[in-house]
Structures are given as structure tokens and as C-alpha cells.
Design an enzyme around this catalytic site. Structure first.
Site, PDB file in Angstrom:
ATOM      1  N   PHE B 124       1.743  -5.819  -1.456  1.00 42.66           N
ATOM      2  CA  PHE B 124       2.708  -5.037  -0.675  1.00 42.66           C
ATOM      3  C   PHE B 124       3.644  -5.985   0.080  1.00 42.66           C
ATOM      4  CE2 PHE B 124       4.082  -2.443   2.939  1.00 42.66           C
ATOM      5  CZ  PHE B 124       4.593  -1.369   2.238  1.00 42.66           C
ATOM      6  N   ASP B 201      -6.418  -5.907   1.896  1.00 44.57           N
ATOM      7  CA  ASP B 201      -5.582  -4.855   2.444  1.00 44.57           C
ATOM      8  C   ASP B 201      -6.082  -3.542   1.835  1.00 44.57           C
ATOM      9  OD1 ASP B 201      -3.698  -2.941   3.089  1.00 44.57           O
ATOM     10  OD2 ASP B 201      -2.023  -4.352   3.011  1.00 44.57           O
ATOM     11  N   TYR B 226      -2.188   6.034   8.369  1.00 46.71           N
ATOM     12  CA  TYR B 226      -1.308   7.209   8.274  1.00 46.71           C
ATOM     13  C   TYR B 226      -1.217   7.758   6.848  1.00 46.71           C
ATOM     14  CZ  TYR B 226       2.230   3.461   7.603  1.00 46.71           C
ATOM     15  OH  TYR B 226       2.924   2.348   7.207  1.00 46.71           O
ATOM     16  N   LYS B 227      -1.945   7.130   5.933  1.00 49.68           N
ATOM     17  CA  LYS B 227      -1.961   7.630   4.555  1.00 49.68           C
ATOM     18  C   LYS B 227      -3.152   8.587   4.391  1.00 49.68           C
ATOM     19  CE  LYS B 227       0.158   3.284   3.108  1.00 49.68           C
ATOM     20  NZ  LYS B 227       1.478   3.831   2.690  1.00 49.68           N
ATOM     21  N   ARG B 379       6.173   7.678  -7.936  1.00 54.42           N
ATOM     22  CA  ARG B 379       4.771   7.548  -7.511  1.00 54.42           C
ATOM     23  C   ARG B 379       4.253   8.917  -7.112  1.00 54.42           C
ATOM     24  NH1 ARG B 379       2.982   3.566  -2.579  1.00 54.42           N
ATOM     25  NH2 ARG B 379       4.148   5.149  -1.439  1.00 54.42           N
TER      26      ARG B 379
END
Lengths: 419, 419
Positions: B124, B201, B226-227, B379
């Protein structure tokens, strides 16, 4: 003699008195700790409900176009209304601790020939710890300037600590304990004369005293938003980098929010233009929206009026303590542990007493929320946006009762956790 | 042929179907972006109202005793329920970006004889940027391992990048774009054999796949809340430090929340015992309380059930795209840009198409929220806690309509900001 009627008359004549209605207030409690956690603005209640229930709950990721610029938008609001800074010099992000680290790291690395950071002995602990850690990991030296615990560092002591090895001087504009207000332009001139940069911690100053970072020549600053800015517990902090320095300084924590063309997600890190390069990860949306409302409230009140009232309230407090015969440490009373001149302090004052912890607890029992700082200081912060003169009068009256009855002796002397 | 009735039957038999009622859901929209911003848990609405209006609004600083341990309390909840870690190995604080910086800095400085950080090319962006900045300012080297853009780095490629100079390997357990799921124990063994540490991660993995940090031998980890953890926009991130490593590693950002006896405010920094030394400044109280509710919801559902459903949903999605004749790049359709085997990926899949941006916009117009990753990837993340099989069926049906009518051609091809 200052009577309760006098205090009520001051409230009746107070141009800021109507501002109190803009905050959630429980009149059964006298709150003198707005310098620790500011009150909840009424507008924030609705803004947070809407942000949670509509934006997050319904719009979900589709709300991001409205959120993405929040750190800069609220940063600009703070810059222009509270700091005397220009747009694109302030962003809201991370905590004061993390922002202090980023800016101190940047300042140190921009001046490789200078390996000393100067800090005042009475600087807020997190600042000292962060700078000590940074110095240790970068092979730099932390130079600590002594100071009167009831006042800020003297200009002479600062001057004596400056030489050609100094990269950065870090100071609180208003001391977290003493409340002492430093002379920003004078200190800045002194530091600049030695070729160093100055990093101001504005946590106890922003929203309480007018600040003019641009005209004062300030280089860097950080500050807290959950005190006078009423952003709520743990709300994101701000950082300021003078426009002329922005391109020279690098963010040590190169996150994607500080990246030029963030969603290109390219291989190389290319910092954003301006102060936004000091952003790191995804910002706290709820915290930032709350800060925005808090700052708007202060902007509506106006800094000059807030400052005038802050000085009046703390002066009234000290005068009333003296009038009650309590400003006498030799007679079991308090020593004033802040500058006496209201122009030389922020919006809080400290009273010193060997049993300060117990007195703080006894006050709490009587509906007066103050706070305590180890080992012997009672800190009283009548935030000007919502505190009434009569509350100060009543608080000192209850303090008088507590001291007369020595009711604080009933409280355990062991110090508990306080924030 | 998989029919809509088949999808409805799968929902009828789904043991997690009742979980959907625990989230705020607007049935007019099909949300396939829980991997970007997870839905709002219903319980969170009340918790945040109470925290704002009662705790902040009324209790003010008197609420701090209930807030002060939140980073550890919610950290433990995450550790035990989602990460296969032990209590006192996880805390919630800062952003993923800042936490990654802290742990990578700590790992690098704990091994002064090793000056290389290894990262995958497809890591990322914020991770790559942070590590590049850290390496540059510490005189270390960032070694980038190439990888198939539709898969994670191969074990052989990783192995080839390891030598006695490597201090740290940083990898996403689930790739943010490909969704590829790495073999945590196998990678960890490989890295440990080279004498280096591994930093995971877990942003796209936590809450989506079972993770066993303790048994897998993991050293360090960070992740986003927050995912799949449903903590809300910009909620604080978590970090994990294996118990046996905690005393060896130092937090570069020595803040007061990482300080032993925080309110003694002493002169010297003394780190707290355990993982709490990696705290920095005042934590976001609202964000942390929201994460707590999000994690409780996942704990109630149970990771094995969430994983089984996540695999079923993404497999259904890919099968339906294939059934619609759309898994054929040579015929104007998509290439699958994720591993085909659901056991080898997390809970999202990527489809590649030259006009992915326009297709994403056309889907949004038809009430399907997906997301886009530059330059050519759509996605799709059907989060298992609240997504129904029939939503996947309907989403693919609308994708079929969009592709058949080429309605996406009507959308501008210029890519806008997306998060």
C-alpha cells in the site's frame, strides 16, 4: 470588597455573556477546567449526529469528497481566526505529540550543522519526552533551560542557552502549569539572532490569547484543540509551518495524505505543496468536524473579547482569593503560582498548597471542577467563552469554606490519575 | 446456472444473515466497499451520542477515568478476538501510517548492524512512502521486491531479497488491490531464518480473515479499523508488538501516553511496561469507542463464520461474472486481477478493465457502490458481516447491463479523487 452582586453586575455588562448559551452547560456545576477539556458546543451535537448517522451511516464512502479537504479547511479556519497565520500555513491532523515530533524532526534535519534542541525545564512533559527521544535517536543534544516554576523561562536564560549549535528552540507560549505568557516576537527575535528556528506549543494559548504568528516571525507551531478550541476528547491537533519554510522542511512520516496526487498511488513519494505535506494518514473525520464547530464559536466571539474576559476572570479569581485571606502560604493558605499581572498569563492560574490534591477533591465534592498538577498545584481555568463572573465568585466562596473547615483533610492524600 | 433464486436460498441458509440487522443499512444501495469504509453499526449510534452528549457534554474531565484505558481495552478486544494475539500486545492509537512509522523505526534502531528494509512493490502506498522516508533519514536502504500485480509477492522472490543486512520486512497480509492473502507463518519463518523481523500491515485482513499472530510467530503488526472493523472514517489504528519484543523496542515518538506514571510529569521519559509504550498523545476518545462497538460486532459473528461467508461471497461474485461472459478481456470483458482460489485471497476481488473508472461510475449510477484503483481496476468488497448473496447477484446483473449497453462510455474518462 467584591461582593456576589458585583460579580453578577459584571456578568450583566459582559458582552460575551450570550455566548454561554452556545455550549452545553449544566448549571449545577462550576467548571474551571476548560483549559483541560473545553465544553461541548451545542452546534457540535447536531454536526456529529449528522456526520455519524447520515454521512457515515448512509453516504458511506460517497461522503469522502466532502471529507478529504477537512484538515486544510479547518486548518485555514484556525490560521486566520486564532493564530494570525495565512491560509495554507496550518493543517489539522494527528495529536500534538505526533505533530511536535514531525516538526522538530524536520527542523533538526534541515540544519545538519546544528545538533542542539533547546527546551524549557517546565515545558509540558510530552514535549520534553518527544524532544529527548528525537535527540537521542538523531545524535543530537537536548539543552534544558531552567525556569521559575511559577513563571516561564526568562529571556536572559534563553539567550544564555543559544549558540551556533542550536537548531531549534521549543517553548509553550502559555505554560501548562504556571499559565505564564511569553513574548512571542521577543523570543523569536532572540532565537533568530542565533540562527535557529523556534517551535511554539500553543496548546494552552490558542483560543485564549491573541496570537500573531505571521507578524511575530514564528517558524513552527503545534497545538491542542480539545482545550479552548472545544474539539472534544482527543480531537486532532493542529500544526503550523511558516509559508517560507514549507519547501525546506520534510515530514519524517511520509504518509499518503501528505502525498502529491494521493490516489495516483505512484511508486515515489512526492510531497504535496505547502503545509499539507505534513499530513500523514487518514484524518479523524468526526474529530475534525467537531474542531470546526469549536473554532467557529471562538471566531464568532472574537479573540480580543475573549482575551479581555479571560484576563478579567483570572484577575477576579486572584483578587477574590486574596480578599478571602487565602493568598498567604504562611497562614495555611495558597501561594500564587502564576504571574500576578493578567497580561503576563493565559486564561488559567495556579495556586500552590501542600494539600492541593485533597483541596481539589473537596472542591469537586462541592460542585467545583478544577484540576491538579503534581505535586502541589491547584489549576483553575475559567474559559472566557462560557464562564460567568459569578461562577468565579461562587468557586472562591466554596474554596473559602473548604479551607475554613479544613474539610479537605477528610480526603485521602494519595494522588489519583488526572488528565 | 446460478439464478437469483439460488442467491436468495444461500441467504436463507446463511447463519450470518441476522447480523445485517446490527448495521445501518439503506436497502436501495448495494454496498461493495466495506473494505474501504465499513458500515455504521447500530450500537455505535447510541454509544457516540452518549459519549458526546453525556460524557463530554456533562461529565467533561470527570469522564477521563473511564477513557484513559480505552487504547488498551479496545486493543485487548482486537488482540483476542481478531488477531490471535495475547492481552497487552495490541493498543489502539494514531493512524496506520504513524503506527507503521513507529514500529519500523523501532525495528530498525533495535538492529543497528542491519540497514535494509524489504517491502513489496505492490505494498500500500502509505507504507512504501513511510518506509522510504524512514530509510532515507536513517541512512538505511529500501529494497523493493517485485510482484505479480494480481497476486502477492512470491515466497521465492522474498527469499531472494533476504540477507544478513535486512532488519525488517514489511508486507500486507491481504493486498489492498489484488486481495492476495499471504501465508503468514511461512513468510515469518523465512524472514526469521534470515535473522530479520517482520511487520505485517493487517489493514485489509483484520476482521476478514482469521489471523494467528502468536502461533504464526509474527513480530510486529499494524492495521486499520475503518474497513472491516467498522470504526468510522479516520478511526484510530491498531498496533501489535509481540510480548517478547516489547522491552527491546523503543517508541521514536515518546509521548506522555507512553510514559510510565503519566501524571507524575517527571523530567525523564520512562516507557510504560508492555505495548502501551507505543502510545503517543491523547487518544481519540470518540474514534476508539466506535472501534470498540465495531469489533464487538465481529466478535459476536465469529471470525470462522465471517471468513467462510467472505470466501463464499467473493467466489459467488467471480462465478457470476464468469457466467455472464464477462471474464474475458479479449471480448471487451474483465481480467480477474485477484487470485482465483478464495482461500488465497481476503474478502475483496479486483477486476481489470481499461475503462474501469467509467464502469465504476456507471455502477454507482445504478446503486452499486464499488471502488476503483488506478489505473484500470474495479475493486469489489462484499464485507461478510452485512452483505447478502443476493446483493452480489444483483450487483453482477447490473454490471452485466452496464457492459452490454456500454453505458459506461457516457462517463468522462478522467479519474476523480477516490478513497
Amino acid at each position: 470588597v467584591i461582593t456576589r452582586a458585583d460579580a453578577l453586575a459584571l456578568d450583566a455588562a459582559d458582552p460575551l455573556a450570550p455566548r454561554r448559551a452556545h455550549y452545553v452547560v449544566d448549571d449545577s456545576v462550576i467548571y474551571l477546567d476548560g483549559n483541560s477539556l473545553g465544553r461541548l458546543p451545542r452546534a457540535t451535537v447536531g454536526v456529529l449526529r449528522e456526520a455519524v448517522e447520515q454521512q457515515w451511516g448512509q453516504a458511506l464512502v460517497r461522503a469522502w469528497p466532502g471529507w478529504i479537504d477537512l484538515p486544510s479547511r479547518v486548518g485555514d479556519l484556525i490560521a486566520v481566526n486564532l493564530l494570525g497565520a495565512r491560509p495554507a500555513e496550518v493543517v489539522l491532523c494527528d495529536s500534538t505529540t505526533v505533530n511536535l515530533y514531525k516538526l522538530a524532526h524536520a527542523a533538526l534535519h534541515a540544519q545538519p550543522g546544528r545538533r542542539v534542541i533547546v527546551v524549557a525545564e517546565d515545558e509540558f512533559p510530552t514535549d520534553r519526552y518527544v524532544l529527548a527521544g528525537l535527540a537521542a535517536s538523531c545524535g543530537a543534544e537536548l539543552r534544558v533551560v531552567g525556569c521559575d516554576p511559577d513563571d516561564g523561562p526568562a529571556l536572559e536564560a534563553l539567550e544564555a542557552a543559544l549558540d551556533q549549535d542550536v537548531a531549534l528552540v521549543c517553548l509553550s507560549l502559555v505554560g501548562y502549569r504556571s499559565g505564564a505568557l511569553l513574548d512571542l516576537p521577543a523570543v523569536t527575535r532572540l532565537v533568530h539572532a542565533a540562527g535557529a528556528l523556534v517551535l511554539w506549543d500553543l496548546s494552552h494559548a490558542a483560543g485564549a490569547v491573541p496570537i500573531d504568528l505571521q507578524d511575530g516571525g514564528a517558524d513552527l507551531a503545534v497545538g491542542c484543540t480539545y482545550k479552548y478550541l472545544n474539539g472534544g476528547p482527543g480531537s486532532p491537533a493542529f500544526l503550523y509551518v511558516r509559508r517560507e519554510l514549507q519547501e525546506r522542511l520534510g515530514n519524517p512520516i511520509q504518509g499518503w495524505f501528505g502525498q502529491y496526487d494521493q490516489f495516483a498511488m505512484g511508486l515515489a513519494h512526492v510531497p504535496r505543496a505547502g503545509v499539507a505535506r505534513f499530513l500523514t494518514g487518514t484524518p479523524s473525520v468526526l474529530g475534525t468536524l467537531a474542531v470546526e464547530q469549536g473554532v467557529r464559536g471562538l471566531a464568532e466571539a472574537g479573540l480580543p473579547a475573549l482575551r479581555a474576559k479571560g484576563m478579567a476572570l483570572t484577575a477576579l479569581l486572584v483578587d477574590l482569593v486574596e480578599q478571602a485571606g487565602l493568598l498567604d502560604p504562611d497562614a495555611g493558605g495558597f501561594a500564587l503560582a502564576s504571574p500576578r499581572d493578567p497580561a503576563r498569563r493565559g486564561s488559567h492560574v495556579c495556586l500552590q498548597h501542600p494539600q492541593a490534591w485533597q483541596i481539589c477533591q473537596a472542591l469537586l465534592e462541592r460542585g467545583v471542577v478544577a484540576d491538579f498538577r503534581v505535586p502541589v498545584r491547584l489549576r483553575l481555568g475559567p474559559a472566557p467563552a462560557y464562564t460567568r463572573h459569578v461562577e468565579v465568585w461562587d468557586a472562591v466562596d466554596r474554596l473559602r469554606e473548604v479551607m475554613a473547615a479544613r474539610s479537605y483533610d477528610a480526603h485521602p492524600s494519595a494522588v489519583g490519575a488526572v488528565t
